[in-house]
Write a protein that holds these residues in place. Structure first.
Motif, PDB file in Angstrom:
ATOM      1  N   LEU A  51       3.814 -13.332   4.315  1.00  0.00           N
ATOM      2  CA  LEU A  51       4.983 -12.583   3.240  1.00  0.00           C
ATOM      3  C   LEU A  51       4.434 -11.743   2.198  1.00  0.00           C
ATOM      4  N   PHE A  52       2.719 -12.267   2.150  1.00  0.00           N
ATOM      5  CA  PHE A  52       1.937 -12.016   0.801  1.00  0.00           C
ATOM      6  C   PHE A  52       0.929 -10.758   1.397  1.00  0.00           C
ATOM      7  N   GLY A  57      -3.955  -7.417  -0.128  1.00  0.00           N
ATOM      8  CA  GLY A  57      -5.219  -6.961  -0.687  1.00  0.00           C
ATOM      9  C   GLY A  57      -5.031  -5.432  -0.928  1.00  0.00           C
ATOM     10  N   LYS A  58      -3.777  -5.171  -1.664  1.00  0.00           N
ATOM     11  CA  LYS A  58      -3.522  -4.177  -2.531  1.00  0.00           C
ATOM     12  C   LYS A  58      -4.459  -4.543  -3.444  1.00  0.00           C
ATOM     13  N   SER A 195       1.458   5.942  -2.017  1.00  0.00           N
ATOM     14  CA  SER A 195       0.995   5.359  -1.619  1.00  0.00           C
ATOM     15  C   SER A 195       1.497   3.931  -0.157  1.00  0.00           C
ATOM     16  N   THR A 196       1.646   4.258   0.251  1.00  0.00           N
ATOM     17  CA  THR A 196       2.158   2.674   1.095  1.00  0.00           C
ATOM     18  C   THR A 196       1.333   2.407   2.321  1.00  0.00           C
ATOM     19  N   ARG A 325      -8.690   1.618   0.041  1.00  0.00           N
ATOM     20  CA  ARG A 325      -7.856   0.981   0.844  1.00  0.00           C
ATOM     21  C   ARG A 325      -8.712  -0.091   1.693  1.00  0.00           C
ATOM     22  N   VAL A 326      -9.658  -0.803   1.254  1.00  0.00           N
ATOM     23  CA  VAL A 326      -9.903  -1.055   3.041  1.00  0.00           C
ATOM     24  C   VAL A 326      -9.714  -2.761   2.245  1.00  0.00           C
ATOM     25  N   ALA A 327      -9.672  -3.422   1.686  1.00  0.00           N
ATOM     26  CA  ALA A 327      -8.280  -4.423   1.168  1.00  0.00           C
ATOM     27  C   ALA A 327      -7.258  -4.486   1.722  1.00  0.00           C
ATOM     28  N   GLU A 328      -6.917  -3.139   1.641  1.00  0.00           N
ATOM     29  CA  GLU A 328      -5.198  -3.255   2.018  1.00  0.00           C
ATOM     30  C   GLU A 328      -5.054  -3.384   3.472  1.00  0.00           C
TER      31      GLU A 328
END
Length: 395
Positions: A51-52, A57-58, A195-196, A325-328
């Motif tokens: 769910l998270f 990550g973001k 951005s998403t 945005r690598v962790a995302e």
């Protein structure tokens, strides 16, 4: 060197986590749980990360690395120690929920840390070292927990594993902090809206990496959740089950030494396909050969198949993510993985009650084959599109 400290942390931490994965199934069986109940218990490990993981990550992209590493480390120890103090189903439920969430935080943070300290030139090498550490923890954890469970009890096993995990928390304090990377403009056209994660899913090669990652985690989770129960049917002791899981992990470690030359010679995609074929064959053979020597050989072959795909999927995810945005992107990968890990034990636990534990591995082989076929079809379509585009441009 920073990368080796992170590898050391992940090795110890994964040893703690992976030591409990087969232990949870065996302990739940000892408490009187049915196969589908065991499947539901193990699926709790991934329900909160499912769910998270993406928003997490973001968030990690914008936080100092040490904060999230410490959070994941100490939270994981708390989750693993619970069944030691509360040896019942409630203790297992809470342990799986907390430990699964904590592992997601730490692994995401560690992978993002690797992304921050690496360059395009040395990233594959750093990821390979990281994956090597994870593989060492994966092979040592089940073997260690199996021996401890035979010598003492499952309750003591959880307490000892939590103590080992605490060592990784101490090492985290010695790791230099890394600050967030400033986000650059996305190469993909976006609207004026915020951005998403959908922007990242528009990248075809990233989608392919996610599919392969899901297939690998599916195969791995089937083995970790249901093979210990199959081992009990075969009459194996806890130590023998741990040994077979460790042999599987050893193969995953060994194959990593040859991963770079193999991918350079045959290409990343072809190596992925080969690893999935190996896994399919191993799963077909697994339930029909209870003899310990043959079971060891099958476990080793399966370890080769599963050991190839995981580091490659991480590298592909990092390489194809938008900078900053690598962790995302890794969060999306973990979400896909956790969805797989929630669905797999829950559905296949119910299926095992209906058709029998042996046939679960045959069905799993079919699922892996279908997923690999879909990936191959998508790859061929992409090649065709590129060729057509080049022809149009040449006219």
């Amino acid at each position: 060197m920073k990368v080796f400290k992170v590898v050391c942390i992940c090795t110890i931490y994964v040893l703690m986590i992976m030591g409990t994965r087969p232990t949870v199934s065996l302990f739940a069986h000892e408490l009187g749980a049915s196969i589908n109940h065991i499947g539901l218990i193990t699926s709790l490990f991934s329900i909160i990360p499912l769910l998270f993981a993406i928003p997490l990550g973001k968030k990690i992209d914008h936080l100092n690395s040490k904060i999230t590493l410490l959070l994941g480390g100490y939270l994981g120890v708390l989750g693993i120690v619970l069944p030691g103090f509360f040896p019942n189903f409630l203790g297992l439920y809470l342990s799986q929920l907390i430990a699964g969430s904590a592992q997601t935080v730490l692994i995401l943070s560690a992978q993002d840390y690797i992304g921050r300290i690496s360059t395009k030139k040395n990233r594959n090498q750093y990821v390979s070292w990281f994956s090597f550490g994870v593989a060492v923890g994966t092979l040592a954890g089940p073997l260690f927990s199996g021996i401890i469970a035979d010598l003492f009890s499952f309750q003591i096993t959880f307490l000892i594993l939590a103590g080992i995990g605490f060592i990784s928390c101490i090492i985290i304090h010695l790791v230099p902090n890394e600050y967030p990377i400033k986000s650059k403009k996305s190469p993909i056209p976006t609207s004026k809206t915020k951005s998403t994660f959908v922007d990242l899913l528009k990248i075809p090669s990233l989608r392919l990496a996610l599919l392969f990652s899901a297939l690998i985690l599916f195969a791995k989770d089937i083995y970790l959740t249901f093979f210990p129960l199959l081992g009990l049917q075969f009459g194996y002791s806890n130590s023998t089950i741990g040994l077979l899981l460790a042999i599987n992990g050893i193969a995953s470690v060994i194959i990593r030494f040859y991963l770079a030359p193999i991918t350079n010679r045959f290409g990343t995609f072809n190596v992925f396909i080969g690893s999935m074929i190996i896994s399919c064959v191993a799963y077909i053979a697994l339930p029909f050969f209870p003899q310990i020597v043959i079971a060891c050989i099958i476990a080793f072959i399966l370890g080769i198949g599963l050991g190839i795909g995981q580091p490659l999927s991480i590298s592909l995810t990092i390489d194809n993510a938008i900078n900053g945005r690598v962790a995302e992107a890794l969060g999306i990968r973990l979400t896909v993985n956790r969805l797989t890990q929630v669905i797999t034990p829950a559905i296949f636990g119910i299926l095992a009650n209906l058709i029998g534990l042996i046939y679960i591995f045959l069905v799993s082989s079919t699922v892996i084959a279908l997923g690999t076929g879909i990936a191959g079809h998508n790859k061929n379509n992409r090649k065709t599109d590129v060729m057509e585009d080049s022809r149009v441009k040449s006219i």
